[in-house]
Design a protein around this motif. Structure first.
Motif, PDB file in Angstrom:
ATOM      1  N   TYR A  54       0.810  -1.219   0.000  1.00 41.11           N
ATOM      2  CA  TYR A  54       0.000   0.000   0.000  1.00 41.11           C
ATOM      3  C   TYR A  54       0.850   1.279   0.000  1.00 41.11           C
ATOM      4  N   ARG A  55       2.133   1.132   0.139  1.00 38.11           N
ATOM      5  CA  ARG A  55       3.001   2.301  -0.061  1.00 38.11           C
ATOM      6  C   ARG A  55       3.121   2.648  -1.542  1.00 38.11           C
ATOM      7  N   HIS A  56       2.839   1.666  -2.402  1.00 37.98           N
ATOM      8  CA  HIS A  56       3.038   1.851  -3.831  1.00 37.98           C
ATOM      9  C   HIS A  56       1.741   1.821  -4.638  1.00 37.98           C
ATOM     10  N   PHE A  57       0.730   1.092  -4.153  1.00 38.49           N
ATOM     11  CA  PHE A  57      -0.495   0.922  -4.923  1.00 38.49           C
ATOM     12  C   PHE A  57      -1.712   1.082  -4.023  1.00 38.49           C
ATOM     13  N   ASP A  58      -2.786   1.606  -4.615  1.00 38.17           N
ATOM     14  CA  ASP A  58      -4.009   1.799  -3.835  1.00 38.17           C
ATOM     15  C   ASP A  58      -4.708   0.477  -3.558  1.00 38.17           C
ATOM     16  N   ASP A  59      -4.745  -0.384  -4.562  1.00 47.09           N
ATOM     17  CA  ASP A  59      -5.420  -1.667  -4.448  1.00 47.09           C
ATOM     18  C   ASP A  59      -4.976  -2.538  -5.625  1.00 47.09           C
ATOM     19  N   VAL A  60      -5.581  -3.714  -5.752  1.00 49.33           N
ATOM     20  CA  VAL A  60      -5.195  -4.630  -6.831  1.00 49.33           C
ATOM     21  C   VAL A  60      -5.517  -4.023  -8.198  1.00 49.33           C
ATOM     22  N   THR A  61      -6.643  -3.339  -8.302  1.00 49.82           N
ATOM     23  CA  THR A  61      -6.993  -2.711  -9.573  1.00 49.82           C
ATOM     24  C   THR A  61      -5.933  -1.702  -9.994  1.00 49.82           C
ATOM     25  N   ASP A  62      -5.487  -0.886  -9.057  1.00 50.82           N
ATOM     26  CA  ASP A  62      -4.433   0.090  -9.349  1.00 50.82           C
ATOM     27  C   ASP A  62      -3.171  -0.616  -9.822  1.00 50.82           C
ATOM     28  N   LEU A  63      -2.831  -1.722  -9.203  1.00 52.90           N
ATOM     29  CA  LEU A  63      -1.665  -2.513  -9.592  1.00 52.90           C
ATOM     30  C   LEU A  63      -1.793  -3.005 -11.033  1.00 52.90           C
ATOM     31  N   VAL A  64      -2.949  -3.559 -11.375  1.00 53.63           N
ATOM     32  CA  VAL A  64      -3.161  -4.080 -12.726  1.00 53.63           C
ATOM     33  C   VAL A  64      -3.143  -2.956 -13.755  1.00 53.63           C
ATOM     34  N   LEU A  65      -3.698  -1.817 -13.397  1.00 50.96           N
ATOM     35  CA  LEU A  65      -3.695  -0.676 -14.317  1.00 50.96           C
ATOM     36  C   LEU A  65      -2.273  -0.200 -14.601  1.00 50.96           C
ATOM     37  N   ARG A  66      -1.410  -0.249 -13.599  1.00 53.69           N
ATOM     38  CA  ARG A  66       0.001   0.125 -13.827  1.00 53.69           C
ATOM     39  C   ARG A  66       0.665  -0.856 -14.794  1.00 53.69           C
ATOM     40  N   LEU A  67       0.374  -2.138 -14.615  1.00 54.37           N
ATOM     41  CA  LEU A  67       0.914  -3.150 -15.523  1.00 54.37           C
ATOM     42  C   LEU A  67       0.417  -2.915 -16.948  1.00 54.37           C
ATOM     43  N   TYR A  68      -0.886  -2.692 -17.064  1.00 52.33           N
ATOM     44  CA  TYR A  68      -1.469  -2.516 -18.392  1.00 52.33           C
ATOM     45  C   TYR A  68      -0.946  -1.259 -19.077  1.00 52.33           C
ATOM     46  N   GLU A  69      -0.719  -0.232 -18.318  1.00 48.39           N
ATOM     47  CA  GLU A  69      -0.185   1.004 -18.893  1.00 48.39           C
ATOM     48  C   GLU A  69       1.126   0.745 -19.624  1.00 48.39           C
ATOM     49  N   ASP A  70       1.989  -0.066 -19.024  1.00 46.77           N
ATOM     50  CA  ASP A  70       3.295  -0.347 -19.633  1.00 46.77           C
ATOM     51  C   ASP A  70       3.158  -1.170 -20.909  1.00 46.77           C
ATOM     52  N   VAL A  71       2.367  -2.249 -20.867  1.00 47.28           N
ATOM     53  CA  VAL A  71       2.265  -3.108 -22.053  1.00 47.28           C
ATOM     54  C   VAL A  71       1.458  -2.439 -23.157  1.00 47.28           C
ATOM     55  N   ALA A  72       0.444  -1.649 -22.773  1.00 51.51           N
ATOM     56  CA  ALA A  72      -0.355  -0.958 -23.787  1.00 51.51           C
ATOM     57  C   ALA A  72       0.497   0.071 -24.519  1.00 51.51           C
ATOM     58  N   ARG A  73       1.412   0.704 -23.810  1.00 53.33           N
ATOM     59  CA  ARG A  73       2.311   1.670 -24.443  1.00 53.33           C
ATOM     60  C   ARG A  73       3.191   0.971 -25.485  1.00 53.33           C
ATOM     61  N   GLU A  74       3.675  -0.216 -25.139  1.00 55.83           N
ATOM     62  CA  GLU A  74       4.507  -0.957 -26.086  1.00 55.83           C
ATOM     63  C   GLU A  74       3.704  -1.372 -27.317  1.00 55.83           C
ATOM     64  N   LEU A  75       2.486  -1.872 -27.101  1.00 53.64           N
ATOM     65  CA  LEU A  75       1.667  -2.314 -28.225  1.00 53.64           C
ATOM     66  C   LEU A  75       1.266  -1.135 -29.104  1.00 53.64           C
ATOM     67  N   PHE A  76       0.973  -0.001 -28.487  1.00 55.34           N
ATOM     68  CA  PHE A  76       0.599   1.167 -29.273  1.00 55.34           C
ATOM     69  C   PHE A  76       1.754   1.600 -30.169  1.00 55.34           C
ATOM     70  N   ALA A  77       2.975   1.521 -29.659  1.00 58.44           N
ATOM     71  CA  ALA A  77       4.141   1.887 -30.470  1.00 58.44           C
ATOM     72  C   ALA A  77       4.274   0.956 -31.669  1.00 58.44           C
ATOM     73  N   VAL A  78       4.016  -0.354 -31.454  1.00 63.07           N
ATOM     74  CA  VAL A  78       4.067  -1.316 -32.557  1.00 63.07           C
ATOM     75  C   VAL A  78       2.987  -0.995 -33.589  1.00 63.07           C
ATOM     76  N   ALA A  79       1.764  -0.728 -33.106  1.00 65.39           N
ATOM     77  CA  ALA A  79       0.656  -0.412 -34.012  1.00 65.39           C
ATOM     78  C   ALA A  79       0.923   0.869 -34.786  1.00 65.39           C
ATOM     79  N   LYS A  80       1.540   1.830 -34.122  1.00 64.64           N
ATOM     80  CA  LYS A  80       1.839   3.105 -34.783  1.00 64.64           C
ATOM     81  C   LYS A  80       2.855   2.901 -35.899  1.00 64.64           C
ATOM     82  N   ARG A  81       3.826   2.022 -35.675  1.00 65.81           N
ATOM     83  CA  ARG A  81       4.813   1.755 -36.729  1.00 65.81           C
ATOM     84  C   ARG A  81       4.123   1.128 -37.939  1.00 65.81           C
TER      85      ARG A  81
END
Length: 205
Positions: A54-81
């Protein structure tokens, strides 16, 4: 140890703890559904306390959203190319773009599948997942409009086609690479080439 050095050490420790929690959560989501992911499950594998979570994340949903933010950024870069090269020098750049998308799903398919399933029951994850999908649709729409403007293809409604293709693409790749055993990347590339590259191939003069 000097105060600045001590602050640096603590900051590095906090960042390492955050990375460790994210890594465990990602590994867990690749192996189990979102509904089974809890703070206790994650922290048991890190050997850290719930307080550390809880020093780093509000809850499990917040944790998953942080994970998704990273992978979605990578996929968006691939799609943009892909979008930037679609229709240019047909067919090599477009094929390379599709290969990049498939490679992403080979590596991250189980994680994306878990997040997609979580979006069904968690409103915050649903909003993030839908927003990400909308971004891909916008990028694809732009590519189709550009190619139509250049006379490379005829599309009555680029946005409608982009939406259909994006949804189809996601469903197909999650079906092939979202669970083990995964599908054959070579077959997947050949399949998507039949759909995407023929769509984007130049019209006969």
């Amino acid at each position: 140890m000097s105060p600045p050095a001590e602050r640096t050490r603590r900051r590095e420790q906090r960042e390492e703890t955050r990375r460790q929690i994210l890594a465990v959560a990602e590994r867990s989501l690749r192996e189990r559904p979102y509904r089974e992911l809890t703070v206790d499950v994650v922290m048991a594998e890190t050997c850290l306390t719930r307080t550390a979570f809880y020093r780093h994340f509000d809850d499990v949903t917040d944790l998953v959203l942080r994970l998704y933010e990273d992978v979605a950024r990578e996929l968006f870069a691939v799609a943009k190319r892909w979008a930037d090269t679609a229709g240019v020098g047909y067919p090599t750049p477009g094929r390379e773009g599709l290969a990049g998308v498939i490679d992403f799903y080979v590596r991250n398919g189980p994680l994306i599948r878990a997040i997609a399933e979580a979006a069904v029951t968690d409103e915050r994850i649903e909003l993030a997942y839908r927003g990400s999908t909308d971004r891909f649709i916008e990028v694809t729409t732009g590519a189709l409009e550009r190619m139509a403007g250049q006379g490379l293809l005829k599309v009555p409604d680029p946005r409608a086609l982009a939406r259909a293709m994006t949804i189809m693409n996601t469903a197909y790749l999650l079906a092939e690479f979202g669970r083990d055993p995964q599908g054959d990347p070579v077959v997947a590339l050949e399949t998507l080439e039949q759909v995407w590259l023929r769509l984007a191939m130049p019209l006969p003069l």
